[in-house]
Design a protein around this motif. Structure first.
Motif, PDB file in Angstrom:
ATOM      1  N   ASN A  46       0.675  -1.230   0.015  1.00  0.00           N
ATOM      2  CA  ASN A  46       0.095  -0.465  -0.443  1.00  0.00           C
ATOM      3  C   ASN A  46       1.318   0.756   0.279  1.00  0.00           C
ATOM      4  OD1 ASN A  46      -2.389  -1.797  -0.163  1.00  0.00           O
ATOM      5  ND2 ASN A  46      -1.908  -1.953   1.815  1.00  0.00           N
ATOM      6  N   GLY A  47       0.217   2.275  -0.123  1.00  0.00           N
ATOM      7  CA  GLY A  47       0.876   3.617   0.018  1.00  0.00           C
ATOM      8  C   GLY A  47       2.098   4.193   1.099  1.00  0.00           C
ATOM      9  N   ASN A  48       2.697   4.326   0.911  1.00  0.00           N
ATOM     10  CA  ASN A  48       3.848   4.391   1.935  1.00  0.00           C
ATOM     11  C   ASN A  48       4.858   3.328   1.848  1.00  0.00           C
ATOM     12  OD1 ASN A  48       3.739   7.012   2.423  1.00  0.00           O
ATOM     13  ND2 ASN A  48       1.507   6.379   3.980  1.00  0.00           N
ATOM     14  N   HIS A  49       5.029   2.893   1.096  1.00  0.00           N
ATOM     15  CA  HIS A  49       6.182   1.082   0.579  1.00  0.00           C
ATOM     16  C   HIS A  49       6.581   1.500  -0.193  1.00  0.00           C
ATOM     17  CE1 HIS A  49       2.393   0.339   4.377  1.00  0.00           C
ATOM     18  NE2 HIS A  49       3.335  -0.876   4.729  1.00  0.00           N
ATOM     19  N   ALA A  50       7.785   0.560  -0.053  1.00  0.00           N
ATOM     20  CA  ALA A  50       8.858   0.699  -1.570  1.00  0.00           C
ATOM     21  C   ALA A  50       9.183  -0.796  -0.995  1.00  0.00           C
ATOM     22  CB  ALA A  50       9.757   1.650  -1.070  1.00  0.00           C
ATOM     23  N   VAL A  51       9.947  -0.774  -3.010  1.00  0.00           N
ATOM     24  CA  VAL A  51      10.127  -1.899  -2.975  1.00  0.00           C
ATOM     25  C   VAL A  51      11.473  -2.245  -3.944  1.00  0.00           C
ATOM     26  CG1 VAL A  51       8.740  -1.784  -5.037  1.00  0.00           C
ATOM     27  CG2 VAL A  51       9.992  -4.346  -3.967  1.00  0.00           C
ATOM     28  N   ILE A  52      12.607  -2.422  -3.151  1.00  0.00           N
ATOM     29  CA  ILE A  52      14.147  -2.197  -4.421  1.00  0.00           C
ATOM     30  C   ILE A  52      13.926  -3.827  -5.304  1.00  0.00           C
ATOM     31  CG2 ILE A  52      16.328  -2.741  -4.430  1.00  0.00           C
ATOM     32  CD1 ILE A  52      15.910  -1.628  -1.645  1.00  0.00           C
ATOM     33  N   ILE A  53      13.887  -3.403  -6.473  1.00  0.00           N
ATOM     34  CA  ILE A  53      14.320  -4.414  -7.852  1.00  0.00           C
ATOM     35  C   ILE A  53      15.595  -5.445  -8.343  1.00  0.00           C
ATOM     36  CG2 ILE A  53      13.313  -5.454  -9.667  1.00  0.00           C
ATOM     37  CD1 ILE A  53      11.002  -3.402  -8.837  1.00  0.00           C
ATOM     38  N   PRO A  54      16.221  -5.820  -7.684  1.00  0.00           N
ATOM     39  CA  PRO A  54      17.599  -6.228  -8.138  1.00  0.00           C
ATOM     40  C   PRO A  54      17.886  -6.716  -9.650  1.00  0.00           C
ATOM     41  CG  PRO A  54      16.763  -7.938  -6.046  1.00  0.00           C
ATOM     42  CD  PRO A  54      15.482  -7.227  -7.191  1.00  0.00           C
ATOM     43  N   ALA A  55      18.508  -5.865  -9.814  1.00  0.00           N
ATOM     44  CA  ALA A  55      19.200  -5.359 -10.988  1.00  0.00           C
ATOM     45  C   ALA A  55      18.862  -7.142 -12.231  1.00  0.00           C
ATOM     46  CB  ALA A  55      20.862  -5.407 -11.384  1.00  0.00           C
ATOM     47  N   GLY A  56      18.897  -6.802 -13.194  1.00  0.00           N
ATOM     48  CA  GLY A  56      18.109  -8.586 -13.634  1.00  0.00           C
ATOM     49  C   GLY A  56      16.708  -9.542 -13.498  1.00  0.00           C
ATOM     50  N   THR A  57      16.147  -8.177 -12.495  1.00  0.00           N
ATOM     51  CA  THR A  57      15.321  -9.507 -12.465  1.00  0.00           C
ATOM     52  C   THR A  57      13.903  -8.866 -12.578  1.00  0.00           C
ATOM     53  OG1 THR A  57      15.729  -9.126  -9.647  1.00  0.00           O
ATOM     54  CG2 THR A  57      13.756  -9.451  -9.926  1.00  0.00           C
ATOM     55  N   TRP A  58      13.401  -9.607 -13.420  1.00  0.00           N
ATOM     56  CA  TRP A  58      11.603  -9.536 -14.134  1.00  0.00           C
ATOM     57  C   TRP A  58      10.835  -9.197 -13.103  1.00  0.00           C
ATOM     58  CZ3 TRP A  58      11.506  -8.881 -19.089  1.00  0.00           C
ATOM     59  CH2 TRP A  58      12.219  -9.625 -20.329  1.00  0.00           C
ATOM     60  N   HIS A  59      10.121  -7.699 -13.267  1.00  0.00           N
ATOM     61  CA  HIS A  59       8.710  -7.705 -12.864  1.00  0.00           C
ATOM     62  C   HIS A  59       7.839  -6.812 -13.440  1.00  0.00           C
ATOM     63  CE1 HIS A  59      11.710  -4.450 -13.341  1.00  0.00           C
ATOM     64  NE2 HIS A  59      10.294  -3.139 -13.143  1.00  0.00           N
ATOM     65  N   ASN A  60       6.352  -7.197 -12.730  1.00  0.00           N
ATOM     66  CA  ASN A  60       5.670  -5.954 -12.316  1.00  0.00           C
ATOM     67  C   ASN A  60       5.071  -5.531 -11.031  1.00  0.00           C
ATOM     68  OD1 ASN A  60       4.070  -4.799 -14.388  1.00  0.00           O
ATOM     69  ND2 ASN A  60       3.094  -6.922 -14.951  1.00  0.00           N
ATOM     70  N   ILE A  61       4.736  -4.167 -11.820  1.00  0.00           N
ATOM     71  CA  ILE A  61       3.779  -3.360 -10.826  1.00  0.00           C
ATOM     72  C   ILE A  61       2.293  -3.099 -11.582  1.00  0.00           C
ATOM     73  CG2 ILE A  61       3.501  -1.791  -9.109  1.00  0.00           C
ATOM     74  CD1 ILE A  61       5.748  -2.820  -8.932  1.00  0.00           C
ATOM     75  N   ILE A  62       1.128  -3.911 -10.725  1.00  0.00           N
ATOM     76  CA  ILE A  62      -0.106  -4.107 -10.581  1.00  0.00           C
ATOM     77  C   ILE A  62      -0.664  -2.947  -9.972  1.00  0.00           C
ATOM     78  CG2 ILE A  62      -1.924  -4.937 -11.219  1.00  0.00           C
ATOM     79  CD1 ILE A  62       0.684  -7.826 -11.527  1.00  0.00           C
ATOM     80  N   ASN A  63      -2.421  -2.323 -10.231  1.00  0.00           N
ATOM     81  CA  ASN A  63      -2.954  -1.550  -9.926  1.00  0.00           C
ATOM     82  C   ASN A  63      -3.987  -2.619  -9.266  1.00  0.00           C
ATOM     83  OD1 ASN A  63      -4.793   0.319  -8.070  1.00  0.00           O
ATOM     84  ND2 ASN A  63      -4.419   1.685  -9.731  1.00  0.00           N
ATOM     85  N   VAL A  64      -3.741  -2.968  -8.055  1.00  0.00           N
ATOM     86  CA  VAL A  64      -5.153  -4.036  -7.389  1.00  0.00           C
ATOM     87  C   VAL A  64      -6.466  -3.167  -6.099  1.00  0.00           C
ATOM     88  CG1 VAL A  64      -3.982  -6.199  -7.751  1.00  0.00           C
ATOM     89  CG2 VAL A  64      -4.077  -4.752  -5.853  1.00  0.00           C
ATOM     90  N   GLY A  65      -5.561  -1.945  -6.644  1.00  0.00           N
ATOM     91  CA  GLY A  65      -6.704  -0.840  -5.362  1.00  0.00           C
ATOM     92  C   GLY A  65      -7.909  -1.304  -6.833  1.00  0.00           C
ATOM     93  N   ASN A  66      -8.863   0.406  -5.850  1.00  0.00           N
ATOM     94  CA  ASN A  66     -10.118   1.148  -7.181  1.00  0.00           C
ATOM     95  C   ASN A  66      -9.599   2.391  -6.507  1.00  0.00           C
ATOM     96  OD1 ASN A  66     -10.153   1.519  -3.809  1.00  0.00           O
ATOM     97  ND2 ASN A  66     -12.335   0.865  -4.002  1.00  0.00           N
ATOM     98  N   THR A  67      -8.790   2.394  -6.746  1.00  0.00           N
ATOM     99  CA  THR A  67      -8.016   3.975  -7.042  1.00  0.00           C
ATOM    100  C   THR A  67      -6.712   4.272  -7.967  1.00  0.00           C
ATOM    101  OG1 THR A  67      -7.261   4.794  -5.078  1.00  0.00           O
ATOM    102  CG2 THR A  67      -8.836   4.969  -4.124  1.00  0.00           C
ATOM    103  N   PRO A  68      -6.570   5.022  -8.351  1.00  0.00           N
ATOM    104  CA  PRO A  68      -5.434   5.550  -8.726  1.00  0.00           C
ATOM    105  C   PRO A  68      -3.677   5.155  -8.392  1.00  0.00           C
ATOM    106  CG  PRO A  68      -6.657   7.587  -9.479  1.00  0.00           C
ATOM    107  CD  PRO A  68      -6.680   6.691  -8.769  1.00  0.00           C
ATOM    108  N   LEU A  69      -2.846   4.185  -8.973  1.00  0.00           N
ATOM    109  CA  LEU A  69      -1.786   4.148  -8.367  1.00  0.00           C
ATOM    110  C   LEU A  69      -0.328   5.090  -8.416  1.00  0.00           C
ATOM    111  CD1 LEU A  69       0.116   1.979  -6.516  1.00  0.00           C
ATOM    112  CD2 LEU A  69       0.303   0.881  -8.979  1.00  0.00           C
ATOM    113  N   LYS A  70       0.214   5.510  -7.371  1.00  0.00           N
ATOM    114  CA  LYS A  70       0.750   6.359  -7.893  1.00  0.00           C
ATOM    115  C   LYS A  70       2.350   6.388  -7.416  1.00  0.00           C
ATOM    116  CE  LYS A  70      -2.257  10.126  -8.430  1.00  0.00           C
ATOM    117  NZ  LYS A  70      -3.449  11.838  -8.319  1.00  0.00           N
ATOM    118  N   LEU A  71       2.853   6.179  -7.993  1.00  0.00           N
ATOM    119  CA  LEU A  71       4.004   5.613  -7.233  1.00  0.00           C
ATOM    120  C   LEU A  71       5.500   6.891  -8.298  1.00  0.00           C
ATOM    121  CD1 LEU A  71       5.600   3.681  -9.479  1.00  0.00           C
ATOM    122  CD2 LEU A  71       3.445   2.673  -9.444  1.00  0.00           C
TER     123      LEU A  71
END
Length: 81
Positions: A46-71
């Protein structure tokens, strides 16, 4: 970056940079993995959280909420002499 409800950033990988993603508002499903077709690490954040994605890692961020996702994202390139 603003991701509409139900949308995502798309599966991607950055070979030579780490990526720091900070979620300002909304609810996101973060998916990561070593293979584009097998994002086997998943976590909802949720908001106010962060994630670090290591180099070479496949990833995706999906909005699963009911409001626009701001990041925002910061790319970290390590250079060594």
């Amino acid at each position: 970056m603003c991701i509409p409800v139900g949308e995502d950033i798309g599966v991607e990988m950055h070979a030579n940079v780490e990526q720091f993603i900070r979620l300002e508002t909304g609810c996101a499903l973060v998916k990561m993995g070593k293979c584009k077709d097998n994002l086997d690490c998943q976590k909802t954040i949720n908001g106010n959280h962060a994630v670090i994605i290591p180099a070479g890692t496949w990833h995706n961020i999906i909005n699963v909420g009911n409001t626009p996702l701001k990041l925002y994202s910061i790319y970290i390139r390590h250079t060594f002499p």
